[in-house]
Design a protein around this motif. Structure first.
Motif, PDB file in Angstrom:
ATOM      1  N   SER A 308       0.833  -1.209   0.000  1.00 57.46           N
ATOM      2  CA  SER A 308       0.000   0.000   0.000  1.00 57.46           C
ATOM      3  C   SER A 308       0.864   1.254   0.000  1.00 57.46           C
ATOM      4  O   SER A 308       0.536   2.251  -0.668  1.00 57.46           O
ATOM      5  N   SER A 309       1.984   1.239   0.710  1.00 58.63           N
ATOM      6  CA  SER A 309       2.882   2.393   0.717  1.00 58.63           C
ATOM      7  C   SER A 309       3.450   2.651  -0.674  1.00 58.63           C
ATOM      8  O   SER A 309       3.533   3.805  -1.127  1.00 58.63           O
ATOM      9  N   LEU A 310       3.851   1.602  -1.374  1.00 60.09           N
ATOM     10  CA  LEU A 310       4.354   1.738  -2.735  1.00 60.09           C
ATOM     11  C   LEU A 310       3.280   2.247  -3.679  1.00 60.09           C
ATOM     12  O   LEU A 310       3.527   3.145  -4.510  1.00 60.09           O
ATOM     13  N   ASP A 311       2.109   1.679  -3.569  1.00 61.10           N
ATOM     14  CA  ASP A 311       1.002   2.048  -4.445  1.00 61.10           C
ATOM     15  C   ASP A 311       0.651   3.526  -4.295  1.00 61.10           C
ATOM     16  O   ASP A 311       0.437   4.241  -5.276  1.00 61.10           O
ATOM     17  N   TRP A 312       0.605   3.990  -3.043  1.00 60.68           N
ATOM     18  CA  TRP A 312       0.283   5.398  -2.799  1.00 60.68           C
ATOM     19  C   TRP A 312       1.421   6.313  -3.217  1.00 60.68           C
ATOM     20  O   TRP A 312       1.189   7.417  -3.741  1.00 60.68           O
ATOM     21  N   ALA A 313       2.657   5.889  -3.013  1.00 57.28           N
ATOM     22  CA  ALA A 313       3.794   6.714  -3.417  1.00 57.28           C
ATOM     23  C   ALA A 313       3.784   6.928  -4.935  1.00 57.28           C
ATOM     24  O   ALA A 313       3.961   8.057  -5.421  1.00 57.28           O
ATOM     25  N   MET A 314       3.563   5.854  -5.698  1.00 54.91           N
ATOM     26  CA  MET A 314       3.483   5.984  -7.153  1.00 54.91           C
ATOM     27  C   MET A 314       2.296   6.847  -7.561  1.00 54.91           C
ATOM     28  O   MET A 314       2.393   7.675  -8.483  1.00 54.91           O
ATOM     29  N   SER A 315       1.178   6.674  -6.889  1.00 56.51           N
ATOM     30  CA  SER A 315      -0.013   7.474  -7.208  1.00 56.51           C
ATOM     31  C   SER A 315       0.251   8.958  -6.995  1.00 56.51           C
ATOM     32  O   SER A 315      -0.116   9.800  -7.829  1.00 56.51           O
ATOM     33  N   GLU A 316       0.891   9.286  -5.866  1.00 55.71           N
ATOM     34  CA  GLU A 316       1.171  10.696  -5.565  1.00 55.71           C
ATOM     35  C   GLU A 316       2.173  11.278  -6.564  1.00 55.71           C
ATOM     36  O   GLU A 316       2.054  12.431  -6.975  1.00 55.71           O
ATOM     37  N   HIS A 444      13.114  -0.994   8.905  1.00 57.65           N
ATOM     38  CA  HIS A 444      14.239  -0.825   7.981  1.00 57.65           C
ATOM     39  C   HIS A 444      14.099  -1.772   6.798  1.00 57.65           C
ATOM     40  O   HIS A 444      14.320  -1.384   5.635  1.00 57.65           O
ATOM     41  N   PHE A 445      13.705  -3.002   7.060  1.00 58.27           N
ATOM     42  CA  PHE A 445      13.480  -3.987   6.009  1.00 58.27           C
ATOM     43  C   PHE A 445      12.441  -3.481   5.016  1.00 58.27           C
ATOM     44  O   PHE A 445      12.618  -3.568   3.801  1.00 58.27           O
ATOM     45  N   GLY A 446      11.341  -2.920   5.544  1.00 61.50           N
ATOM     46  CA  GLY A 446      10.262  -2.442   4.681  1.00 61.50           C
ATOM     47  C   GLY A 446      10.648  -1.228   3.864  1.00 61.50           C
ATOM     48  O   GLY A 446      10.332  -1.142   2.669  1.00 61.50           O
ATOM     49  N   VAL A 447      11.340  -0.274   4.470  1.00 62.45           N
ATOM     50  CA  VAL A 447      11.693   0.960   3.768  1.00 62.45           C
ATOM     51  C   VAL A 447      12.661   0.691   2.617  1.00 62.45           C
ATOM     52  O   VAL A 447      12.548   1.291   1.545  1.00 62.45           O
ATOM     53  N   VAL A 448      13.599  -0.216   2.808  1.00 61.40           N
ATOM     54  CA  VAL A 448      14.534  -0.563   1.723  1.00 61.40           C
ATOM     55  C   VAL A 448      13.768  -1.120   0.529  1.00 61.40           C
ATOM     56  O   VAL A 448      14.062  -0.782  -0.631  1.00 61.40           O
ATOM     57  N   LEU A 449      12.778  -1.972   0.786  1.00 59.21           N
ATOM     58  CA  LEU A 449      11.969  -2.530  -0.302  1.00 59.21           C
ATOM     59  C   LEU A 449      11.254  -1.432  -1.077  1.00 59.21           C
ATOM     60  O   LEU A 449      11.145  -1.485  -2.304  1.00 59.21           O
ATOM     61  N   ILE A 450      10.778  -0.426  -0.364  1.00 66.71           N
ATOM     62  CA  ILE A 450      10.061   0.679  -1.005  1.00 66.71           C
ATOM     63  C   ILE A 450      11.017   1.550  -1.808  1.00 66.71           C
ATOM     64  O   ILE A 450      10.762   1.872  -2.973  1.00 66.71           O
ATOM     65  N   GLU A 451      12.137   1.932  -1.200  1.00 66.88           N
ATOM     66  CA  GLU A 451      13.051   2.875  -1.846  1.00 66.88           C
ATOM     67  C   GLU A 451      13.690   2.295  -3.107  1.00 66.88           C
ATOM     68  O   GLU A 451      13.795   2.990  -4.128  1.00 66.88           O
ATOM     69  N   ILE A 452      14.116   1.044  -3.070  1.00 68.79           N
ATOM     70  CA  ILE A 452      14.854   0.485  -4.203  1.00 68.79           C
ATOM     71  C   ILE A 452      13.969   0.332  -5.431  1.00 68.79           C
ATOM     72  O   ILE A 452      14.396   0.625  -6.563  1.00 68.79           O
ATOM     73  N   ILE A 453      12.733  -0.092  -5.271  1.00 65.93           N
ATOM     74  CA  ILE A 453      11.856  -0.248  -6.438  1.00 65.93           C
ATOM     75  C   ILE A 453      11.396   1.102  -6.950  1.00 65.93           C
ATOM     76  O   ILE A 453      11.341   1.350  -8.159  1.00 65.93           O
ATOM     77  N   LEU A 454      11.107   2.036  -6.064  1.00 72.53           N
ATOM     78  CA  LEU A 454      10.647   3.361  -6.476  1.00 72.53           C
ATOM     79  C   LEU A 454      11.735   4.094  -7.253  1.00 72.53           C
ATOM     80  O   LEU A 454      11.471   4.696  -8.308  1.00 72.53           O
ATOM     81  N   ALA A 455      12.967   4.038  -6.744  1.00 73.37           N
ATOM     82  CA  ALA A 455      14.080   4.709  -7.418  1.00 73.37           C
ATOM     83  C   ALA A 455      14.257   4.190  -8.839  1.00 73.37           C
ATOM     84  O   ALA A 455      14.435   4.973  -9.794  1.00 73.37           O
ATOM     85  N   ASN A 456      14.183   2.890  -9.008  1.00 72.54           N
ATOM     86  CA  ASN A 456      14.449   2.309 -10.327  1.00 72.54           C
ATOM     87  C   ASN A 456      13.285   2.471 -11.296  1.00 72.54           C
ATOM     88  O   ASN A 456      13.497   2.636 -12.509  1.00 72.54           O
ATOM     89  N   ILE A 457      12.071   2.436 -10.797  1.00 70.73           N
ATOM     90  CA  ILE A 457      10.922   2.615 -11.687  1.00 70.73           C
ATOM     91  C   ILE A 457      10.936   4.000 -12.324  1.00 70.73           C
ATOM     92  O   ILE A 457      10.786   4.152 -13.533  1.00 70.73           O
ATOM     93  N   VAL A 458      11.130   5.028 -11.491  1.00 74.49           N
ATOM     94  CA  VAL A 458      11.094   6.394 -12.039  1.00 74.49           C
ATOM     95  C   VAL A 458      12.383   6.717 -12.786  1.00 74.49           C
ATOM     96  O   VAL A 458      12.411   7.638 -13.619  1.00 74.49           O
ATOM     97  N   TYR A 459      13.451   6.000 -12.509  1.00 72.72           N
ATOM     98  CA  TYR A 459      14.718   6.171 -13.239  1.00 72.72           C
ATOM     99  C   TYR A 459      14.573   5.681 -14.684  1.00 72.72           C
ATOM    100  O   TYR A 459      15.057   6.315 -15.624  1.00 72.72           O
TER     101      TYR A 459
END
Length: 498
Positions: A308-316, A444-459
């Motif tokens: 849900s955090s990833l989904d909302w981050a991409m939506s925003e 920490h485990f959860g935030v790394v999962l969010i940051e790494i996929i978000l960075a690469n998708i928008v990259y």
């Protein structure tokens, strides 16, 4: 068997109704007497149900609205359970720091008891020596910084699969929500089990499990009406889901007992927990049911919340092109045309981290943190709180409190640039993972999962909405549940940036 005559039936009915009326009168009188004590402000209650009727279809919003009238610390009567509702950073600090030990217990809830092997997991276990030792073992062996780093290859491989799937759908509509959900589930499965178990439908089983966890159980709040949960079939469904997951987890454990290791592969969570079981020097017995309960904790705490955090981050990001452009500039400078941004480069991207924090602020993964319970009587901000009073912290409302945030309803990652505010439980205006003893140990485990996929998708990709829908018109309607997810899936049209 003797059959009642009509007169006997009438007398029985009259007796039942009289008893019920007397009981209601007694409960009403008892609560009315409590109201005269030094208790926090409270809205009027109804007999038996208390304030349940005021929660509506969106409890987080209803509780915020009530707090505007009765204050950031108010007392509700949920059935027979007195419940404090916290809606400000100041009160949250008192609960989770000043009086953290006093409010470190968990209430005794029927559904978690069924699903988590008598609540022998970390999230729902009662506070005490058992909980302290179990949490220490899990944090040290499963969720330490070193252990999180050891699963880097798993994360990066799954990121690569997502990027590949987006590339295959270049120019056509993609269900981004489904893609992010698969990413989250696959990483967690590989980290916990060593493989994904597609063929056994684990993801579908887990969804039923999480849905059941969020189901209202009458008996947990009105014990004398607990028979309703049996008659409605709720408890039967809970036992059936528990049995289904237990059968699956037994198979997983057996697979790990029988597998041949090469000595080179990274241990998954089940491997690690099995080693702990064999270790007689730790002074703690980790039985198989506890092992399975901990594994379920990992998935329940991680799957829906991370997704849900990833989904909302991409939506925003899509809804706010200015923010998306600024983030893409940052990741492009760091990526320098490489095929993928590696994890060690995440620390070079402060704006990415600000975007993630802002998404977590507006869309708290668990809007109402898991309920706490007072272990003993506490004097809290001048009020006398009786033992066994439950506490609900409205993290969603606190994250949108105008007393703590400027323009709280707006998505502005810049508010976190050069700001000390973090999600680690030291800043009580920002509590996406809770705080204190009962804070989420896997943040920490959860935030790394969010940051790494978000960075690469928008990259790697630009995104447009199908059917020529403008970015600002993206539907952001929320669905109600344990976690707050999008009501409708996020559909996007990706195109390569280079």
């Amino acid at each position: 068997m003797e059959i009642f005559s009509s007169s006997q039936t009438f007398v029985a009915c009259v007796t039942l109704v009289t008893t019920l009326i007397l009981f209601i009168g007694f409960k009403w009188f008892t609560f009315d007497s409590k109201a005269k004590k030094s208790l926090p402000p409270s809205p009027p209650t109804l007999p038996i149900i208390g304030n349940f009727h005021q929660l509506g279809s969106s409890p987080r919003q209803a509780l915020r609205d009530l707090s505007k009238k009765y204050g950031p610390l108010m007392l509700l009567q949920l059935g027979s359970i007195p419940t404090l509702v916290v809606s400000s950073a100041e009160v949250a600090r008192e609960i989770m720091k000043t009086h953290d030990l006093a409010f470190s217990d968990r209430p005794n809830l029927s559904i978690p008891n069924i699903l988590f092997y008598g609540s022998t997991d970390i999230a729902f276990s009662r506070y005490g020596e058992y909980w302290r030792q179990l949490k220490s073992i899990v944090v040290l062996n499963l969720l330490s910084a070193t252990r999180v780093k050891s699963f880097r290859q798993v994360r990066e491989e799954e990121v690569g699969l997502v990027l590949g799937a987006l590339g295959e759908n270049n120019g056509s509509s993609v269900d981004m929500s489904a893609l992010l959900g698969s990413y989250t589930s696959n990483v967690l499965c590989r980290v916990a089990f060593g493989k994904t178990y597609y063929e056994l439908g684990f993801t579908d089983k887990l969804k039923k499990f999480v849905d059941m966890l969020g189901t209202f159980c009458v008996g947990s709040y009105i014990p004398w009406l607990s028979f309703i949960d049996r008659l409605s079939g709720l408890l039967g469904q809970a036992y059936a889901i528990s049995k289904e997951l237990d059968h699956f987890l037994k198979g997983v454990v057996e697979d790990h007992l029988n597998k041949k290791t090469t000595g080179e592969e990274t241990q998954d969570f089940v491997d690690i927990l099995r080693d702990i079981q064999k270790d007689k020097t730790i002074g703690f017995t980790l039985n198989t049911n506890t092992l399975k309960a901990v594994i379920l904790d990992v998935f329940v705490a991680g799957s829906d919340t991370i997704f849900s955090s990833l989904d909302w981050a991409m939506s925003e990001l899509i809804k706010h092109p200015r923010v998306m452009k600024k983030l893409q500039q940052e990741v492009s400078e760091v990526g320098q045309g490489r095929p993928m941004i590696p994890e060690e480069d995440l620390e070079k991207m402060p704006y990415l981290k600000a975007v993630v924090k802002e998404a977590l602020r507006l869309h708290a993964p668990l809007p109402l943190l898991l309920a706490r319970e007072a272990r003993n009587g506490v004097n809290l901000m001048g009020y006398d709180i009786p033992p066994r009073t439950q506490v609900i912290i409205n993290a969603w409302a606190i994250g949108r409190d105008p007393a703590s945030w400027t323009e709280p309803e707006e998505f502005k990652p810049e508010r976190f640039i050069n700001s000390p505010i973090d999600y680690k439980g030291l800043h009580y205006e920002f509590l996406p993972f809770g705080a204190g003893r009962r804070g989420c140990p896997g943040l920490h485990f959860g935030v790394v999962l969010i940051e790494i996929i978000l960075a690469n998708i928008v990259y790697k990709y630009n995104f447009a909405l199908p059917n020529a829908v403008k970015d600002v018109d993206l539907d952001m309607t929320e669905a109600n549940g344990v976690t707050v997810q999008r009501k409708n899936p996020l559909l996007v049209m990706p195109s390569p940036r280079f």
